[in-house]
Design an enzyme around this catalytic site. Structure first.
Site: not given
Ligand SMILES: O=P(O)(O)OC[C@H]1O[C@H](O)[C@H](O)[C@@H](O)[C@@H]1O
Length: 320
Positions: A111, A189, A294
């Site tokens: 990403r 995601h 996701e």
């Molecule tokens: O803040 P990021 O690294 O983009 O992650 C955002 C989110 O991604 C996923 O959904 C995980 O399960 C979460 O635990 C996390 O907070």
């Protein structure tokens, strides 16, 4: 010479995508993006940074389906908060030690890497509707020095984004291009844009076991047909037998998310406090207008031997 046979036969960005779909490359450097528009008005935008889909409009271009934070960085300075970030080769925080991904950042490097736009191709379905496929590639040689050092394995990723009238398909093809086997996790995601989180139900997970990351990673079984979101939710549903997860809003089907060769799905909404604490999440109360569903392969690891390929992805139908 690295074998890159998972690359599609190269079509240049300037080639005609059939008589009708329009494809443009806009911007420069880390802000470059590819925009594809069907003659009927539907469109998709993909930032080369992360190969992140940042916009998908259906319904003749009138309905935006993806949530994107007003403060999302779109200049390559950090992962995009919104759209469809690609998570590879590790989901979440990597194992603390003794794993080849242990030195990587949360959610890996896909990403935050700059992908190549490999080309476009167009097709017509049986009903005469157009679709356009955009291909993106990321190879070990395209990683930053830090990422390459942290995960020194030879791989090729081919990511295909196909826009059709009422759907968006995103498929990854992972190839082991080295001598050594490797393990990875993968996840799309997707941030869905919704009107009102209090009216949303997520269906298609009944009977599935999940790990609740909000409740100290305890295991639970989904006992209601609908997942309702009334607080922070961060759940990893694993080994799901049903192919389709549906997002229903106000009793009406809004999105169908169909998994292809991916067994797991994460449901995430940061809710009030977490949304506030994320500097790039804006406006603060927009947790009411988004939900992440996701799809991925995140329970355990996918293993590829030399020359082997893994393919998986999703088709999202917008049902408005
Ligand atoms: O803040 P990021 O690294 O983009 O992650 C955002 C989110 O991604 C996923 O959904 C995980 O399960 C979460 O635990 C996390 O907070």
């Amino acid at each position: 010479m690295v074998d890159r046979t998972n690359r599609p036969s190269a079509l240049k960005a300037t080639d005609a995508a059939g008589p009708e779909a329009q494809v443009d490359i806009v911007g420069s450097g880390s802000s470059s993006k590819v925009i594809a528009t069907l003659p009927s008005g539907e469109s998709v935008e993909v930032l080369l940074f992360g190969a992140t889909v940042t916009s998908w409009k259906s319904n003749g271009g009138k309905t935006e389906n993806l949530w994107l934070s007003e403060k999302a960085a779109l200049d390559g300075s950090k992962a995009v908060r919104g759209g469809v970030p690609v998570v590879f080769p590790v989901f979440g925080p990597p194992p603390k030690s003794d794993h080849p991904t242990s030195s990587l950042p949360q959610h890996g490097f896909a990403r935050t890497s700059r992908w190549e736009f490999l080309g476009k191709s167009s097709a017509e379905d049986a009903l005469g509707s157009n679709s356009v496929k955009l291909d993106f590639g990321l190879y070990s040689s395209g990683l930053t020095e830090d990422a390459r050092k942290a995960w020194p394995l030879d791989f090729g990723l081919l990511y295909s984004v196909t826009l059709s009238k009422d759907s968006l398909q995103t498929i990854i093809n992972v190839r082991n291009e080295g001598e050594q086997s490797f393990e990875f996790q993968f996840l799309l995601h997707t941030y869905f844009k919704i009107q009102d989180i209090s009216k949303v139900a997520i269906n298609g997970l009944l009977g599935v076991t999940y790990v609740d990351k909000v409740l100290n990673a305890t295991e639970h079984k989904q006992s209601d047909n609908s997942v309702k979101i009334t607080g922070e939710v961060d759940r990893v549903y694993a080994s799901i037998p049903q192919n389709t997860t549906s997002i229903v809003e106000d009793g009406k089907p809004r999105f169908d998310v169909v998994r292809d060769n991916l067994q797991d799905t994460v449901v995430w909404n940061p809710w009030v406090e977490k949304a506030k604490s994320m500097g790039d999440f804006s406006p603060d109360d927009d947790y009411k207008h988004m939900v992440c569903v996701e799809v991925g392969a995140v329970q355990g690891w996918q293993k590829l031997e030399k020359g082997e390929v893994f393919e998986g992805g999703q088709t999202i139908k917008s049902l408005l």
